[in-house]
Design a protein around this motif. Structure first.
Motif, mmCIF file in Angstrom:
data_model
loop_
_atom_site.group_PDB
_atom_site.id
_atom_site.type_symbol
_atom_site.label_atom_id
_atom_site.label_comp_id
_atom_site.label_asym_id
_atom_site.label_seq_id
_atom_site.Cartn_x
_atom_site.Cartn_y
_atom_site.Cartn_z
ATOM 1 N N LYS A 1 -15.120 -6.986 17.177
ATOM 2 C CA LYS A 1 -15.316 -8.161 16.066
ATOM 3 C C LYS A 1 -13.808 -7.843 15.140
ATOM 4 C CE LYS A 1 -20.300 -7.977 15.531
ATOM 5 N NZ LYS A 1 -21.303 -7.446 14.554
ATOM 6 N N GLY A 2 -13.703 -6.677 14.906
ATOM 7 C CA GLY A 2 -12.478 -6.526 13.988
ATOM 8 C C GLY A 2 -11.200 -6.969 14.655
ATOM 9 N N TYR A 3 -10.989 -6.728 16.033
ATOM 10 C CA TYR A 3 -9.832 -7.243 16.835
ATOM 11 C C TYR A 3 -9.636 -8.563 16.832
ATOM 12 C CZ TYR A 3 -6.226 -7.832 20.239
ATOM 13 O OH TYR A 3 -4.924 -8.079 20.902
ATOM 14 N N ALA A 4 -10.836 -9.412 16.875
ATOM 15 C CA ALA A 4 -10.715 -10.874 17.005
ATOM 16 C C ALA A 4 -10.497 -11.295 15.390
ATOM 17 C CB ALA A 4 -11.960 -11.430 17.710
ATOM 18 N N ALA A 5 -10.940 -10.629 14.579
ATOM 19 C CA ALA A 5 -10.947 -11.069 13.219
ATOM 20 C C ALA A 5 -9.205 -10.784 12.589
ATOM 21 C CB ALA A 5 -11.807 -10.466 11.980
ATOM 22 N N MET A 6 -8.603 -9.528 13.342
ATOM 23 C CA MET A 6 -7.335 -9.657 13.009
ATOM 24 C C MET A 6 -6.354 -10.604 13.614
ATOM 25 S SD MET A 6 -7.544 -5.306 13.383
ATOM 26 C CE MET A 6 -6.093 -4.636 12.693
ATOM 27 N N ILE A 7 -6.652 -10.877 14.640
ATOM 28 C CA ILE A 7 -5.838 -12.100 15.331
ATOM 29 C C ILE A 7 -6.000 -13.278 14.720
ATOM 30 C CG2 ILE A 7 -5.566 -13.547 17.480
ATOM 31 C CD1 ILE A 7 -4.372 -10.840 18.221
ATOM 32 N N THR A 8 -7.364 -13.652 14.391
ATOM 33 C CA THR A 8 -7.505 -14.788 13.320
ATOM 34 C C THR A 8 -6.759 -14.490 12.090
ATOM 35 O OG1 THR A 8 -9.246 -15.245 14.718
ATOM 36 C CG2 THR A 8 -9.394 -16.348 12.353
ATOM 37 N N ARG A 9 -6.848 -13.473 11.553
ATOM 38 C CA ARG A 9 -6.055 -13.390 10.218
ATOM 39 C C ARG A 9 -4.568 -13.403 10.449
ATOM 40 N NH1 ARG A 9 -7.520 -10.145 5.172
ATOM 41 N NH2 ARG A 9 -5.943 -9.963 3.956
ATOM 42 N N PHE A 10 -4.094 -12.832 11.333
ATOM 43 C CA PHE A 10 -2.537 -13.120 11.660
ATOM 44 C C PHE A 10 -2.526 -14.604 11.716
ATOM 45 C CE2 PHE A 10 0.790 -14.207 14.646
ATOM 46 C CZ PHE A 10 1.783 -13.477 13.987
ATOM 47 N N ASP A 11 -3.319 -15.285 12.372
ATOM 48 C CA ASP A 11 -3.143 -16.939 12.469
ATOM 49 C C ASP A 11 -3.099 -17.452 11.193
ATOM 50 O OD1 ASP A 11 -3.438 -19.481 14.271
ATOM 51 O OD2 ASP A 11 -5.081 -19.679 12.848
ATOM 52 N N SER B 1 -10.116 -0.967 14.308
ATOM 53 C CA SER B 1 -9.601 -2.602 14.000
ATOM 54 C C SER B 1 -9.916 -2.453 12.621
ATOM 55 C CB SER B 1 -10.341 -3.373 14.811
ATOM 56 O OG SER B 1 -10.092 -3.371 15.973
ATOM 57 N N GLU B 2 -9.028 -2.247 11.491
ATOM 58 C CA GLU B 2 -9.366 -2.128 10.066
ATOM 59 C C GLU B 2 -9.177 -3.607 9.563
ATOM 60 O OE1 GLU B 2 -8.576 2.434 8.721
ATOM 61 O OE2 GLU B 2 -6.982 0.978 8.329
ATOM 62 N N ILE B 3 -10.085 -4.120 9.047
ATOM 63 C CA ILE B 3 -10.039 -5.281 8.270
ATOM 64 C C ILE B 3 -11.106 -5.358 7.217
ATOM 65 C CG2 ILE B 3 -11.501 -6.744 10.134
ATOM 66 C CD1 ILE B 3 -9.036 -8.790 9.451
ATOM 67 N N PRO B 4 -10.880 -6.413 6.078
ATOM 68 C CA PRO B 4 -11.788 -6.240 5.072
ATOM 69 C C PRO B 4 -13.210 -7.143 5.665
ATOM 70 C CG PRO B 4 -9.817 -6.913 4.046
ATOM 71 C CD PRO B 4 -9.694 -6.750 5.589
ATOM 72 N N SER B 5 -13.058 -7.991 6.389
ATOM 73 C CA SER B 5 -14.361 -8.632 6.844
ATOM 74 C C SER B 5 -14.256 -9.241 8.463
ATOM 75 C CB SER B 5 -14.661 -9.767 6.242
ATOM 76 O OG SER B 5 -15.622 -10.887 6.411
ATOM 77 N N TYR B 6 -15.252 -9.144 8.874
ATOM 78 C CA TYR B 6 -15.224 -9.617 10.348
ATOM 79 C C TYR B 6 -15.428 -11.267 10.184
ATOM 80 C CZ TYR B 6 -16.312 -4.902 11.795
ATOM 81 O OH TYR B 6 -16.283 -3.629 12.037
ATOM 82 N N GLY B 7 -15.429 -11.823 9.349
ATOM 83 C CA GLY B 7 -15.587 -13.197 9.087
ATOM 84 C C GLY B 7 -16.219 -14.031 10.066
ATOM 85 N N GLN B 8 -15.821 -15.008 10.631
ATOM 86 C CA GLN B 8 -16.819 -15.854 11.490
ATOM 87 C C GLN B 8 -17.256 -15.171 12.765
ATOM 88 O OE1 GLN B 8 -12.638 -17.789 12.289
ATOM 89 N NE2 GLN B 8 -13.697 -18.564 14.153
ATOM 90 N N TYR C 1 -5.203 0.659 4.737
ATOM 91 C CA TYR C 1 -5.632 0.884 3.357
ATOM 92 C C TYR C 1 -4.680 2.281 2.874
ATOM 93 C CZ TYR C 1 -9.225 -2.123 3.965
ATOM 94 O OH TYR C 1 -10.204 -3.266 4.054
ATOM 95 N N PRO C 2 -3.408 2.146 2.948
ATOM 96 C CA PRO C 2 -2.524 3.511 2.548
ATOM 97 C C PRO C 2 -2.405 3.731 1.166
ATOM 98 C CG PRO C 2 -1.185 1.518 3.038
ATOM 99 C CD PRO C 2 -2.538 1.079 3.198
ATOM 100 N N THR C 3 -2.158 4.879 0.687
ATOM 101 C CA THR C 3 -1.820 5.183 -0.633
ATOM 102 C C THR C 3 -0.652 4.506 -1.266
ATOM 103 O OG1 THR C 3 -0.816 7.282 -0.275
ATOM 104 C CG2 THR C 3 -3.319 7.314 -0.421
ATOM 105 N N PHE C 4 0.349 4.054 -0.685
ATOM 106 C CA PHE C 4 1.458 3.571 -1.052
ATOM 107 C C PHE C 4 2.208 2.751 0.126
ATOM 108 C CE2 PHE C 4 2.876 7.012 1.429
ATOM 109 C CZ PHE C 4 4.003 6.613 2.155
ATOM 110 N N LEU C 5 2.737 1.599 -0.352
ATOM 111 C CA LEU C 5 4.024 0.840 0.516
ATOM 112 C C LEU C 5 5.163 1.116 -0.286
ATOM 113 C CD1 LEU C 5 1.794 -2.165 1.384
ATOM 114 C CD2 LEU C 5 2.387 -0.755 2.888
ATOM 115 N N VAL C 6 6.084 0.630 0.389
ATOM 116 C CA VAL C 6 7.804 0.743 0.016
ATOM 117 C C VAL C 6 8.461 -0.344 -0.420
ATOM 118 C CG1 VAL C 6 9.864 1.797 0.661
ATOM 119 C CG2 VAL C 6 7.762 2.912 1.491
ATOM 120 N N ARG C 7 8.683 -0.505 -1.532
ATOM 121 C CA ARG C 7 9.509 -1.491 -1.965
ATOM 122 C C ARG C 7 11.005 -1.277 -2.116
ATOM 123 N NH1 ARG C 7 8.420 -6.345 -4.731
ATOM 124 N NH2 ARG C 7 6.458 -5.567 -4.977
#
Length: 473
Positions: free
Chosen positions: A265-275, A247-254, A172-178
């Motif tokens: 929970k966050g780590y598992a959700a991050m792997i599944t989000r990558f998927d 393990s920063e993610i908006p939701s732990y989902g399933q 959740y940064p304050t900026f990204l670079v384009r």
């Protein structure tokens, strides 16, 4: 979790088998593969996870975390069992991926604030000269803003994401670079670090959403190809600035109702989000009609992490392998590696080819019908990729060195792996990976000839670096 590309899949796969159970370099499907398609110029979509371990995907033995898109993808192409990252942490590993040089030669050999130089030729530069549109979305980590090492100065026509790897800790940064300009996001990060790192207190814009959108847009804009998209996800890397729950993610989902610590929970959700992201990228190729004309690769930059409160052992992220991120044992450097190219790579294929990140640049050059730079350490693995192992050149050895937590060296020579801690002056340990993939039994005393070869290989591979002094230098 479901995406338009997701299909039901229940796989019984070979990640738990010892190397001794695999009798040939490539176990190919019955359909013969065509000749090696040098110069065919397919699109190349290279999808890189950040800190996913060898055992984090279902098709490599994961039992708990769900990765249906990646698991189905494994059925459509080739799954390598012995593919390695360039290093046990991200920056030097990505340096090896981009330049075709192993870490005994690279400019960047650790997670330090060091930039690629003008003379360091990247795979993007090679492909751009061959007529490819080149794009990078996600994490770079090989040059600071304004330096000669930014993506747009190293061959990428388009970049969106994190230039700095420390900045990339923060989802959740304050900026990204384009390209070379910062674009503000709506997050608030108190006491923000000089590179944009920190922990947000106001969380509105999740960086992965923006990175995925830009990747899909790049494919839309370059659907007439050929294009090279380096999709360098930050998932599932922890936000290291959040020591308790990184393990920063908006939701732990399933996994929300699972009886696990929140960071797991966050780590598992991050792997599944990558998927999920993988599924959306593959669905875009289907939508554009470019699936058959695109080589897709899925891998990770180094072994399983233990940061932000996560334990690699919780989901057995290293599988049968010893070690994690920052180790030169197998768990720190051997990676999941999958590839699909319909009509060229036979489906449901397993490869025992031994390759690593420096091999990607010459492979891409072969696909583009051009020459790689002269001073590289990689060997094209295109023959193994398309089921022509009899045409595949092999390395005499693969080499790694590392400088955090005491220096380390490792060299793989066929089925043998030597590890020396500290590097140059330490005691050599030797393992037979065919019989002992978990590196539990040091047999150096029984094979002085192999120890001598490992010492000679390490001496040949290591070129001193003023930025990374080794013992005795």
């Amino acid at each position: 979790m479901n995406t338009p590309w997701t299909k039901a899949s229940s796989l019984t796969l070979l990640a738990g088998l010892s190397l001794a159970s695999i009798s040939s370099p490539n176990l190919m499907a019955a359909t013969p593969a065509p000749e090696v398609p040098i110069g065919s110029k397919p699109n190349i979509l290279f999808i890189l996870a950040d800190d996913a371990g060898y055992g984090d995907f279902g098709c490599y033995g994961q039992k708990t975390i769900q990765t249906p898109n990646i698991d189905h993808f494994a059925q459509e192409g080739v799954r390598f069992l012995q593919f390695y990252a360039g290093a046990p942490v991200c920056a030097p590993s990505r340096n090896a991926l981009m330049t075709g040089q192993h870490v005994g030669h690279t400019q960047i050999r650790g997670n330090a604030k060091i930039d690629l130089r003008p003379e360091d030729t990247t795979v993007a530069e090679v492909l751009k000269k061959a007529g490819y549109a080149t794009g990078l979305v996600g994490k770079w980590g090989l040059g600071s803003e304004g330096s000669a090492g930014t993506p747009t100065k190293k061959g990428f026509d388009f970049f969106y994401g994190y230039v700095d790897q420390t900045h990339a800790h923060n989802y959740y940064p304050t900026f990204l670079v384009r390209n070379d300009m910062r674009e503000a996001l709506r997050n608030v990060v108190p006491n923000e670090g000089q590179y944009g790192q920190g922990v947000a207190t106001v969380k509105v814009d999740y960086s992965d959403d923006f990175i995925l959108a830009e990747g899909l847009k790049f494919m839309d804009e370059h659907k007439n190809g050929p294009f090279f998209l380096y999709y360098a996800s930050t998932l599932p890397h922890a936000n290291d600035e959040n020591k308790v729950n990184g393990s920063e993610i908006p939701s732990y989902g399933q996994y929300s109702e699972a009886s696990w610590p929140n960071t797991e929970k966050g780590y598992a959700a991050m792997i599944t989000r990558f998927d999920d992201d993988v599924g959306k990228l593959l669905a875009k190729l289907d939508e554009l009609g470019e699936t058959k004309n695109t080589l897709v690769i899925i891998t990770s930059d180094n072994g399983a992490q233990e940061e932000g409160g996560h334990l690699a052992s919780y989901f057995n992220s290293s599988g049968i392998l010893r070690g994690i991120k920052r180790d030169v044992y197998e768990g720190g450097i051997r990676e999941p590696f999958l590839a699909r190219w319909p009509g060229h790579i036979a489906p449901a294929t397993i490869s025992n080819q031994v390759s690593y990140f420096p091999d990607f640049l010459p492979t891409a050059a072969d696909l583009a019908g051009t020459k790689p730079p002269q001073k590289i350490d990689g060997i094209s693995f295109l023959p193994a990729l398309v089921g022509q192992p009899q045409k595949q050149k092999q390395h005499d050895y693969l080499y790694w060195e590392f400088y955090e937590g005491g220096t380390k060296q490792a060299v793989r020579m066929g089925d043998w792996k030597a590890v020396r801690l500290p590097m140059i002056t330490g005691t050599m340990r030797l393992y037979n990976l065919n019989a002992d993939p978990g590196e539990m039994h040091d047999v150096a005393a029984e094979h002085p000839d192999l120890v001598a070869k490992a010492e000679a290989d390490m001496k040949e591979a290591h070129v001193p670096s003023p930025n990374f002094p080794a013992p005795g230098e």
